[in-house]
Design a protein around this motif. Sequence first.
Motif, PDB file in Angstrom:
ATOM      1  N   THR A 240      43.836   0.416  44.795  1.00  0.00           N
ATOM      2  CA  THR A 240      44.417   1.729  45.058  1.00  0.00           C
ATOM      3  C   THR A 240      43.394   2.706  45.621  1.00  0.00           C
ATOM      4  OG1 THR A 240      43.985   2.447  42.776  1.00  0.00           O
ATOM      5  CG2 THR A 240      46.144   1.450  43.235  1.00  0.00           C
ATOM      6  N   ALA A 241      42.106   2.443  45.447  1.00  0.00           N
ATOM      7  CA  ALA A 241      41.054   3.328  45.957  1.00  0.00           C
ATOM      8  C   ALA A 241      40.437   2.782  47.243  1.00  0.00           C
ATOM      9  CB  ALA A 241      39.984   3.532  44.888  1.00  0.00           C
ATOM     10  N   ASP A 242      41.098   1.832  47.902  1.00  0.00           N
ATOM     11  CA  ASP A 242      40.613   1.277  49.162  1.00  0.00           C
ATOM     12  C   ASP A 242      40.607   2.372  50.222  1.00  0.00           C
ATOM     13  OD1 ASP A 242      40.404  -0.125  51.687  1.00  0.00           O
ATOM     14  OD2 ASP A 242      40.987  -1.953  50.633  1.00  0.00           O
ATOM     15  N   ARG A 243      39.434   2.659  50.810  1.00  0.00           N
ATOM     16  CA  ARG A 243      39.302   3.729  51.802  1.00  0.00           C
ATOM     17  C   ARG A 243      39.576   3.249  53.224  1.00  0.00           C
ATOM     18  NH1 ARG A 243      34.152   7.437  50.448  1.00  0.00           N
ATOM     19  NH2 ARG A 243      33.858   7.057  52.680  1.00  0.00           N
ATOM     20  N   VAL A 244      39.748   1.944  53.414  1.00  0.00           N
ATOM     21  CA  VAL A 244      39.891   1.404  54.764  1.00  0.00           C
ATOM     22  C   VAL A 244      41.347   1.062  55.075  1.00  0.00           C
ATOM     23  CG1 VAL A 244      39.144  -0.407  56.348  1.00  0.00           C
ATOM     24  CG2 VAL A 244      37.520   0.578  54.711  1.00  0.00           C
ATOM     25  N   TYR A 245      41.943   0.197  54.264  1.00  0.00           N
ATOM     26  CA  TYR A 245      43.343  -0.185  54.466  1.00  0.00           C
ATOM     27  C   TYR A 245      44.141   0.195  53.220  1.00  0.00           C
ATOM     28  CZ  TYR A 245      41.218  -2.694  58.300  1.00  0.00           C
ATOM     29  OH  TYR A 245      40.495  -3.008  59.424  1.00  0.00           O
ATOM     30  N   SER A 246      45.350   0.669  53.428  1.00  0.00           N
ATOM     31  CA  SER A 246      46.110   1.295  52.347  1.00  0.00           C
ATOM     32  C   SER A 246      47.043   0.316  51.646  1.00  0.00           C
ATOM     33  CB  SER A 246      46.946   2.451  52.913  1.00  0.00           C
ATOM     34  OG  SER A 246      47.978   1.941  53.754  1.00  0.00           O
ATOM     35  N   VAL A 247      47.427   0.667  50.436  1.00  0.00           N
ATOM     36  CA  VAL A 247      48.445  -0.091  49.709  1.00  0.00           C
ATOM     37  C   VAL A 247      49.781  -0.079  50.456  1.00  0.00           C
ATOM     38  CG1 VAL A 247      49.801  -0.197  47.573  1.00  0.00           C
ATOM     39  CG2 VAL A 247      47.320   0.145  47.456  1.00  0.00           C
ATOM     40  N   PRO A 248      50.255   1.063  50.996  1.00  0.00           N
ATOM     41  CA  PRO A 248      51.508   1.009  51.759  1.00  0.00           C
ATOM     42  C   PRO A 248      51.463   0.032  52.929  1.00  0.00           C
ATOM     43  CG  PRO A 248      51.033   3.266  51.171  1.00  0.00           C
ATOM     44  CD  PRO A 248      49.828   2.459  50.771  1.00  0.00           C
ATOM     45  N   ASN A 249      50.324  -0.079  53.590  1.00  0.00           N
ATOM     46  CA  ASN A 249      50.204  -1.070  54.666  1.00  0.00           C
ATOM     47  C   ASN A 249      50.333  -2.480  54.108  1.00  0.00           C
ATOM     48  OD1 ASN A 249      49.467  -1.781  57.543  1.00  0.00           O
ATOM     49  ND2 ASN A 249      47.833  -2.833  56.427  1.00  0.00           N
ATOM     50  N   ALA A 250      49.678  -2.748  52.993  1.00  0.00           N
ATOM     51  CA  ALA A 250      49.769  -4.069  52.373  1.00  0.00           C
ATOM     52  C   ALA A 250      51.191  -4.365  51.922  1.00  0.00           C
ATOM     53  CB  ALA A 250      48.799  -4.155  51.189  1.00  0.00           C
ATOM     54  N   GLU A 251      51.874  -3.361  51.388  1.00  0.00           N
ATOM     55  CA  GLU A 251      53.255  -3.550  50.941  1.00  0.00           C
ATOM     56  C   GLU A 251      54.162  -3.931  52.107  1.00  0.00           C
ATOM     57  OE1 GLU A 251      53.359  -0.456  47.137  1.00  0.00           O
ATOM     58  OE2 GLU A 251      53.879   0.266  49.148  1.00  0.00           O
ATOM     59  N   ALA A 252      53.930  -3.331  53.262  1.00  0.00           N
ATOM     60  CA  ALA A 252      54.735  -3.665  54.436  1.00  0.00           C
ATOM     61  C   ALA A 252      54.389  -5.039  54.979  1.00  0.00           C
ATOM     62  CB  ALA A 252      54.534  -2.602  55.520  1.00  0.00           C
ATOM     63  N   GLU A 253      53.113  -5.378  54.985  1.00  0.00           N
ATOM     64  CA  GLU A 253      52.694  -6.622  55.643  1.00  0.00           C
ATOM     65  C   GLU A 253      52.930  -7.867  54.805  1.00  0.00           C
ATOM     66  OE1 GLU A 253      49.492  -5.277  58.962  1.00  0.00           O
ATOM     67  OE2 GLU A 253      48.664  -5.720  56.986  1.00  0.00           O
ATOM     68  N   ILE A 254      52.926  -7.754  53.491  1.00  0.00           N
ATOM     69  CA  ILE A 254      53.198  -8.944  52.683  1.00  0.00           C
ATOM     70  C   ILE A 254      54.604  -9.465  52.971  1.00  0.00           C
ATOM     71  CG2 ILE A 254      54.102  -7.724  50.647  1.00  0.00           C
ATOM     72  CD1 ILE A 254      51.741 -10.791  50.613  1.00  0.00           C
ATOM     73  N   GLU A 255      55.495  -8.594  53.393  1.00  0.00           N
ATOM     74  CA  GLU A 255      56.871  -8.989  53.704  1.00  0.00           C
ATOM     75  C   GLU A 255      56.949  -9.814  54.986  1.00  0.00           C
ATOM     76  OE1 GLU A 255      59.328  -8.529  51.655  1.00  0.00           O
ATOM     77  OE2 GLU A 255      58.108  -7.336  50.255  1.00  0.00           O
TER      78      GLU A 255
END
Length: 295
Positions: A240-255
Amino acid sequence: MTTTDTVQILHLGGSTIGYRFGKAYDSSLPTLVMVNSFSTSAELYRPQFADEKLSATANLLAVEPYGHGRTRATYGQFTYWDSAIAGLQVLDALGIPQAFVLGTSQGGWIAARMAMLAPDAVTGIIPLGTSMDFESQRSRELGCWNGLEFCTPAIDALATPVGDDWVIPLELVDAVLPEGFGEDVPAEERTFWHETHQQNYAGDDGRERLRIASINLRDRDGLHGRLDSVRCPVLWMHGTADRVYSVPNAEAEIELFVNSADAELRVVEGGHHFLSATHPAEVDAAAVKFITRWR
């Protein structure tokens, strides 16, 4: 932990690839390949090599991509696809028929490329703090960094040939470390990576390898249209503290892993971009369960 060794492969006109085993290879165990993040090396995975339970579960094998660590190629140009091919050729050279692949940041998209290229050889992938996009406006709108703004000044600064006494300026190292470890980089990590970067990036060859690695990061191709070719299970972990790539991006891409045997995103509270280094307990425990389930 063993020291970093090298192995010869045929790719890119003949290459010397840096790799490190955690201990002597045991053919009765599955293998976990670990691919490091931008400008780091096999030493990024010191916490994993020190984890006795993870080491008892799998052979731990760190493989350094082109432009990193002890890896060198006859040809001066390379991409992330080349690093994925090299990782597969290292497995062949070491006599390892199948492996799981864990990758941090750029290592995550190298792991995905390996799974696409050799579905029979890659049993599962564990991307950490990564993105499957190019450095797009879409990703920035989802809270990811501006990789163009971050990388371009360094690429420009590294464009001029230098002498044998050159080493990477520490201000370039200090630009990377907070992105990976968070704002409060532990003093021992800062000292370690200062020394390691200046060993790995020295002379004009070091300057050029770092420049091409930076160009790869900034200008890479996205994988969205290809992710349906990944068949193996995927465990994506993101802090959640990743400064480079965001959790919302990961949530979209895992799909987008629509044909994977299983595709899970696991969010780590407080985790930073170099998740395997800042939160090794969470990463290692999850890796043990994933490998045990899918081996």
